[in-house]
Design an enzyme around this catalytic site. Structure first.
Site, PDB file in Angstrom:
ATOM      1  CB  CYS A  61      -2.737   3.294  -3.586  1.00 38.32           C
ATOM      2  SG  CYS A  61      -3.923   1.933  -3.569  1.00 38.32           S
ATOM      3  CG  HIS A  65      -1.833  -1.121   1.317  1.00 40.71           C
ATOM      4  ND1 HIS A  65      -2.956  -1.221   0.530  1.00 40.71           N
ATOM      5  CD2 HIS A  65      -1.804  -2.249   2.076  1.00 40.71           C
ATOM      6  CE1 HIS A  65      -3.587  -2.358   0.805  1.00 40.71           C
ATOM      7  NE2 HIS A  65      -2.906  -2.998   1.736  1.00 40.71           N
TER       8      HIS A  65
END
Length: 490
Positions: free
Chosen positions: A214, A171
Site C-alpha cells: 500500500c 504492507h
C-alpha cells in the site's frame, strides 16, 4: 605441454570440444560432455551477471500471500539459471510450518486444487535472513554490500556489468514499508542511501525494483533515481494494494493482486519475448479495477526481455511444473484491500464453520479496528479541533459535486484547502510542493504512531494512519498536539 609446443588456445579448445563430442557419441544415455560443458558456461555467465534480492516483509499466516509470491519469484529466478549464491531472500519463514497450514512444508501461490498438480513454491528457497534476522538494518547492509548481523551472510556483491532484480512484497504507508522484525524501512533513511551506494559504487548495469505494498509509490516519487534504474509499484502514493484469491482449503489469500499479474507471464511465457513493459502492462490490467500501479525512473529499461536481463539460455527457460488451473475460481475470486484482510479472513472462516469460536474472532477483529480508529480520531481532533466531519467522508479523485468530501469541506473551507483534503489521492505523484510537505508531515505522525501503538504486526495498524495524510494537508494543523495525543493514548 600442449601450450609449450606452440599450439594456440583455439586449437586446444577445438581438441577438447572434439573429445567431448566423441565421448557423448559413445554414451547414448549420457547428456554429453559438450552439452554439459556449455550448460556450465551458461550457469557461470548467469552467476557473474545476475543478482536477485527478494523480500517478504510480513509475519503470520494471515499474510501468507506475501511469502508465497516471494517464494514463487525465487522459483522463477532459479529456473532462469540464477544460482542460489546470487539470490538473497528475506522472509519471516513462519507460514510453511505454521499450525494453520493444512500442508506442512508446502506453500502455494495458486488455489489448491484437490487431485490436481499443485506447485510447492517453498521447495529449495534459501533461508538467508529469516525471523529476527529479517530486519531493515540487515536489508540495508545486504543491499550496500556491508556485513549484516546474523543470517547467511550473503550480500549483494554486484558489479557494473551485472543486472540486479529486487522484489518486495508486504504492507506500507507514506514513505515506509514494513519488515518482519524490528523497525520499518524508510524511504529517506534507508532506500535513498541504498540507491546512492549502488550508483556510486557502480554496482549494476540495470536495476529493476518491483514493490508491492500500500502507498508504495511514496517510496520512489521523490527519489533521484540513477540512470538504468526502473521501478514499478503496485499502488500510487496514497492508495491501498489488494489481496487476491481467497483459498477455502488454505483459509487465506494465496497472492496479492499485483504480483499475480506479472509473475504469471514471467513464469509461463517465453523469456525471449516477455519484456518488463509487458509485465507491467499485465499487472496493471490485473489490478486496474482496484488501484493504479505506478512506474518511476528509466523507463527505457522496460524494453529488456527476461532473456536479456537474466542472461537466459534455452537450457534454463523450461517452465515450472504445469500448475492445474481453475478458471471458475479465478473468475469468482475475492479481492480485498490489504488492511481489510484480517477481518475478511475472520468472516470467511465463520461463514465456513458457523462456530462460536470463529464468531468471537470476528468480534475481536471489529473491536480492534474500532479501538485503532478511536485513537486516530482523537489524534485528528487534537491536531485540528472539529475535524470529525471530514473523517466520515470518502477521499475522491475528482473535485466536483460528485465528491461528498469536497462538498462537505466547502461549507467551511476554501477550494484550495478542500482539494488538498479530498482529491487527487489516486496518483503516482503529488500535485504540488504543498503535497510533498504534507507527506513529510504524515511520515512524522506515522512513525510516532507505529513506534508507540504498533506493538502488534496487525495489517490494519499501518493502513489506519491514512487519516494522518489528510491532517497534514490542512493548513494550521498542530503537530505538537497530535504527537502528544499519540503518546498519551498509546
Amino acid at each position: 605441454m600442449l601450450f609449450r609446443s606452440g599450439m594456440n588456445r583455439f586449437a586446444v579448445v577445438a581438441l577438447a570440444l572434439a573429445a567431448a563430442f566423441a565421448v557423448s557419441c559413445r554414451a547414448d544415455n549420457d547428456v554429453g560432455l559438450l552439452e554439459r560443458s556449455l550448460a556450465q558456461q551458461d550457469a557461470e555467465t548467469n552467476a557473474q551477471h545476475t543478482w536477485v534480492v527478494l523480500v517478504a516483509g510480513s509475519t503470520g499466516y494471515s499474510n501468507y500471500r506475501h511469502q508465497a509470491s516471494v517464494c514463487h519469484a525465487y522459483q522463477v529466478a532459479h529456473k532462469f539459471g540464477v544460482p542460489d549464491e546470487r539470490i538473497i531472500v528475506f522472509m519471516a519463514d513462519d507460514i510453511a510450518y505454521s499450525s494453520s497450514n493444512p500442508f506442512p512444508g508446502a506453500v502455494y501461490n495458486y488455489f489448491y486444487i484437490k487431485g490436481g498438480v499443485n506447485v510447492n513454491v517453498y521447495t529449495g528457497v534459501p533461508h538467508d535472513y529469516t525471523g529476527e534476522n529479517a530486519t531493515a538494518d540487515n536489508l540495508v547492509a545486504v543491499m550496500t554490500g556491508n556485513k549484516p548481523q546474523g543470517g547467511s551472510g550473503k550480500v549483494l556483491a554486484s558489479k557494473a556489468t551485472d543486472n540486479v532484480f529486487f522484489y518486495y512484497d508486504d504492507h506500507g504507508n507514506t514513505d515506509i514499508i514494513a519488515m518482519p522484525h524490528g523497525r520499518v524501512f524508510y524511504a529517506v533513511k534507508d532506500l535513498k542511501p541504498i540507491l546512492d551506494t549502488l550508483s556510486e559504487k557502480k554496482m549494476f548495469k540495470n536495476l529493476v525494483m518491483f514493490v508491492q505494498a500500500c502507498y508504495s509509490g511514496s517510496m520512489f516519487y521523490r527519489q533521484d533515481l540513477p540512470k538504468n534504474v526502473y521501478v514499478a509499484t503496485s499502488a500510487p502514493t496514497d492508495d491501498s494494494a489488494y489481496a487476491c484469491w481467497y483459498d477455502s482449503t488454505l483459509h487465506t489469500f494465496v497472492t496479492s493482486c499485483w504480483p499475480r499479474g506479472w509473475l504469471r507471464p514471467m513464469d509461463e511465457e517465453s523469456p525471449a519475448k516477455v519484456t518488463f513493459e509487458q509485465l507491467f502492462a499485465d499487472a496493471w490490467e490485473f489490478t486496474s479495477n482496484s488501484t493504479e500501479p505506478c512506474q518511476y525512473g528509466d523507463v527505457d529499461v522496460k524494453a529488456l526481455t527476461m532473456k536479456e536481463f537474466f542472461g537466459i539460455s534455452n537450457r534454463f527457460s523450461a517452465p515450472l511444473a504445469a500448475q492445474t488451473r481453475n478458471v471458475a475460481l479465478e473468475r469468482n475470486a475475492l479481492n480485498v484491500p490489504q488492511q481489510d484482510v484480517p477481518l475478511a479472513l475472520a468472516r470467511l472462516r465463520y461463514q465456513q464453520t458457523g462456530s462460536q469460536e470463529d464468531a468471537a474472532a470476528v468480534r475481536r477483529e471489529i473491536l480492534f479496528r474500532d479501538h485503532i480508529d478511536s485513537i486516530v480520531r482523537n489524534v485528528a481532533e487534537a491536531a485540528i479541533p472539529g475535524y470529525g466531519a471530514l473523517l466520515n467522508t470518502r477521499v475522491c479523485t475528482k473535485c466536483d459535486a460528485s465528491c461528498d468530501c469536497f462538498n462537505t469541506c466547502m461549507k467551511s473551507g476554501t477550494a484550495d484547502t478542500c482539494k488538498r483534503h479530498c482529491c487527487g489521492y489516486a496518483s503516482c505523484y503529488p500535485r504540488s510542493t504543498a503535497d510533498e510537505d504534507a507527506l513529510d508531515c504524515a511520515s512524522t505522525l506515522v512513525d510516532a504512531f507505529l513506534s508507540s501503538c504498533g506493538q502488534s504486526h496487525h495489517d490494519y495498524l499501518v493502513s489506519a494512519t491514512k487519516t494522518f495524510h489528510r491532517i497534514c494537508r490542512t493548513p494550521g494543523y498542530n503537530m505538537a498536539a497530535a504527537l502528544e495525543a499519540i503518546r498519551r493514548q498509546c
